[in-house]
Design a protein around this motif. Structure first.
Motif, short mmCIF file in Angstrom:
data_model
loop_
_atom_site.label_atom_id
_atom_site.label_comp_id
_atom_site.label_asym_id
_atom_site.label_seq_id
_atom_site.Cartn_x
_atom_site.Cartn_y
_atom_site.Cartn_z
N THR A 123 -3.22 -1.67 -0.33
CA THR A 123 -4.29 -2.34 -1.06
C THR A 123 -5.07 -1.35 -1.92
OG1 THR A 123 -4.50 -4.02 0.65
CG2 THR A 123 -6.39 -3.72 -0.80
N GLN A 124 -5.39 -0.19 -1.36
CA GLN A 124 -6.14 0.82 -2.12
C GLN A 124 -5.35 1.31 -3.34
OE1 GLN A 124 -8.11 3.97 0.35
NE2 GLN A 124 -7.20 2.84 2.05
N ALA A 127 -5.20 -1.33 -6.04
CA ALA A 127 -6.46 -1.43 -6.78
C ALA A 127 -6.66 -0.24 -7.72
CB ALA A 127 -7.63 -1.53 -5.80
N ALA A 128 -6.40 0.97 -7.22
CA ALA A 128 -6.63 2.18 -8.02
C ALA A 128 -5.68 2.28 -9.20
CB ALA A 128 -6.52 3.42 -7.15
N ALA A 130 -4.42 -0.45 -10.66
CA ALA A 130 -4.53 -1.73 -11.37
C ALA A 130 -3.21 -2.49 -11.39
CB ALA A 130 -5.07 -1.53 -12.79
#
Length: 333
Positions: A123-124, A127-128, A130
């Motif tokens: 998940t991280q 997100a980082a 995109a």
């Protein structure tokens, strides 16, 4: 139909690397492991190579990581949280063009090492970077698979069919799951991985695609190599296989590191197969035998002639259970 995962030798837009962050895990090997990862990151970020996204897993390690790479072009330090640095297994697997990435459940390599935050790494990273994530409700680690970019996936029964991952999986069920999630057109099944490998036989320590239809695998080096029989069986099995396009698999034999022992004189799963194919380079882990490492580099140069082959020490990282491929994950361009 899902598009196959690109081969590692396809161009990357970035490379994720985990930074050793937890002194309580690494103990006296923390500083040496950080030095080895720093050398890896600097090699990856060489001119015209990778944008390295260095994931730091703990507040206390962040300032030092930023200071080490201050002024180094091509290194982006990312503040995150993880149990440990094995991003190949805890992170997502990026698809073609990194338009999307596949995320899987993670259970600490069959419940052996369940650390806080490891199940949030995908998940991280999504997100980082995109990158939208497609989530799949089964357990899978990226190091359990290797890809040729054309829909052939290489794996081991010891890991993928282990009841400590997905207890109901058969070869057919696994193949259907890999086709749906990662675009597998054909799965090549090997048997057991290396002795004392806590991942239960990840294929990225055992055999790797280096070109369409070509798989590198180790041959025993020196006396007392504990994996001699395993290597012989891998070469035999591969020589009888064909890929998704119907090509017979050609085996590229490369020397193993031989017998490597830990502080308790127990064999540990050192492997030159944990090399990392980057933009413009291949980074090969070494474990003290420079002759064996040199022969591996020469062999890889024959199939990846357009890349600089760089050997770097990885004994401290190995004390945690893996090497360069285990701590990284590429974003295809």
């Amino acid at each position: 139909m899902t598009t196959p995962v690109p081969a590692e030798w396809a161009p990357h837009r970035a490379m994720w690397v985990g930074w050793p962050s937890h002194g309580e895990l690494w103990e006296e090997n923390l500083d040496p492991a950080q030095a080895e990862v720093e050398a890896l990151v600097r090699a990856l970020a060489g001119p015209g190579r990778e944008l390295v996204r260095l994931l730091v897993g703990k507040d206390e390690a962040l300032a030092d990581a930023r200071a080490r790479f201050a002024g180094v072009d091509g290194v982006e330090v990312v503040d995150g949280r993880f149990g440990d640095i094995w991003l190949r297994d805890t992170g997502p697997i990026f698809g073609a063009g990194s338009a999307r990435a596949a995320a899987f459940r993670f259970n600490g390599w069959g419940g052996k090492f369940e650390l806080e935050h490891d199940d949030t790494v995908a998940t991280q990273i999504g997100a980082a970077s995109a990158t939208p994530l497609d989530r799949h409700d089964f357990i899978l680690e990226g190091g359990a698979l290797d890809h040729d970019g054309q829909g052939t996936i290489l794996t081991t029964r010891q890991c993928l069919l282990n009841p400590n991952r997905n207890p109901d999986w058969t070869e057919d069920k696994a193949e259907a799951a890999l086709a749906d999630s990662l675009g597998a057109r054909k799965v090549l099944w090997l048997g057991d991985g290396l002795l004392n490998d806590h991942t239960d036989g990840h294929v990225d320590n055992l055999a790797r695609f280096v070109a369409p239809g070509v798989v590198a695998c180790p041959v025993a080096w020196g006396r007392g190599d504990p994996n001699d029989d395993v290597y012989a069986e891998v070469a035999r099995a591969l020589s009888e296989m064909t890929d998704a396009g119907g090509r017979p698999i050609r085996v590229l034999p490369l020397p193993s590191p031989g017998l490597v022992l830990d502080e308790d004189e127990k064999p540990i799963p050192a492997s030159h197969m944990n090399f990392l194919i980057a933009n413009g380079a291949v980074i090969v882990p070494t474990y003290g035998d420079e002759r064996a490492a040199d022969l591996v580099c020469q062999g890889l140069k024959t199939v990846l002639p357009d890349r600089e082959i760089i050997s770097l020490p990885s004994l401290a990282i190995l004390s945690g259970g893996g090497s360069f491929h285990c701590i990284s994950q590429q974003e295809p361009a």
